[in-house]
Design an enzyme around this catalytic site. Sequence first.
Site, PDB file in Angstrom:
ATOM      1  CG  HIS A  64      70.120  24.814   1.082  1.00  0.00           C
ATOM      2  ND1 HIS A  64      70.210  25.746   0.364  1.00  0.00           N
ATOM      3  CD2 HIS A  64      71.385  23.955   0.845  1.00  0.00           C
ATOM      4  CE1 HIS A  64      71.202  25.769  -0.557  1.00  0.00           C
ATOM      5  NE2 HIS A  64      71.817  24.441  -0.099  1.00  0.00           N
ATOM      6  CG  ASP A 178      73.738  24.805  -3.624  1.00  0.00           C
ATOM      7  OD1 ASP A 178      73.056  24.265  -2.745  1.00  0.00           O
ATOM      8  OD2 ASP A 178      74.618  25.328  -3.509  1.00  0.00           O
ATOM      9  CD  GLU A 210      73.815  25.687   2.925  1.00  0.00           C
ATOM     10  OE1 GLU A 210      74.676  24.774   2.807  1.00  0.00           O
ATOM     11  OE2 GLU A 210      73.403  26.400   1.869  1.00  0.00           O
ATOM     12  CD  GLU A 211      73.406  28.834  -0.568  1.00  0.00           C
ATOM     13  OE1 GLU A 211      74.783  28.965  -0.240  1.00  0.00           O
ATOM     14  OE2 GLU A 211      73.167  27.887  -1.583  1.00  0.00           O
TER      15      GLU A 211
HETATM   16 CO    CO Z   1      73.720  24.181  -1.073  1.00  0.00          CO
END
Ligand code: CO
Length: 299
Positions: A64, A178, A210-211
């Site tokens: 992502h 991330d 994604e988050e």
């Molecule tokens: Co992630």
Amino acid sequence: MDATIKLLKELTEAHGVPGYEAPIRAVLRKHLESLGTLSEDKLGNLICEKQGSAEAPRVMLAGHMDEIGFMVKHITKEGFLKFLPLGDWFDQILLGQWVVIKTRKGDVVGVIGAKPPHMLSPEDRKKVVQKKDMYIDIGATSKEQVDEIGVRVGDPVIPRADFVPLASGDTFMSKAFDDRVGTALIVSVLDKLQEQDHPNTIVGVATVQEEVGLRGAKTSAWTANPDVAIILESDIAGDVPGIKPEESSVKLGGGPSVLIYDVRMIPNLKLRDFVIDTAEELEIPVQLSYAEGVPLMVA
Ligand code: CO
């Protein structure tokens, strides 16, 4: 600077909170355009397809590109910005964070604040300040001034952080590892495959949102139509104070980890074993990992 480190610096410093991935997407587009056929779906996922000597199996590599951030939800008459989270944030790490607000007139810098501890009772000082009681201070003193500066309700807010190589020499500090690490892996794998034959089609996908609930992964799976999907995600290191071995034995620098379980996913067992066996054969250290906890967003 080493090319991989340079790539990580460029990717982690790029802005791109859920729904506002344009800046990071442009950076990834630049790196991927010579490595395969690029397309973008309507939600904003960036898809890079490279066919080898066979059309199938289609192997999707997904990471992502969005990062956690905030959105301006209200402007007070005194000129402070109230915000809502985009993704999971631990309230304890928010105060004092520098942020960048992406406005129609350009980037505006601010800092997250709250009622000063000097004004709190001894009991309240021990409590965690909640997000809803915090604000972003951009130095304005009225709503009119905030309007003049160009900040609008709905504007995305990104943590302001530079990529810093740490003294150890092989660790780095930045925001958004991330999952910009995952997107860096997509770039690096597709790059390596340029000089190598592969009996399959690789579909690299940098996903959006994604988050806030894996939204891009869901729509891009229809476009990528994979037989196999390998999700490239960051893990949580267990080698920090306060974590017991049974909670996590993953060590930074201990090799890639293979997630055997998380609350939303159990991997295909044949694929899991194939990955573990292949790593063993090639003498690549693999750490087995699991994420038992409920994502903060759901909790
Ligand atoms: Co992630």
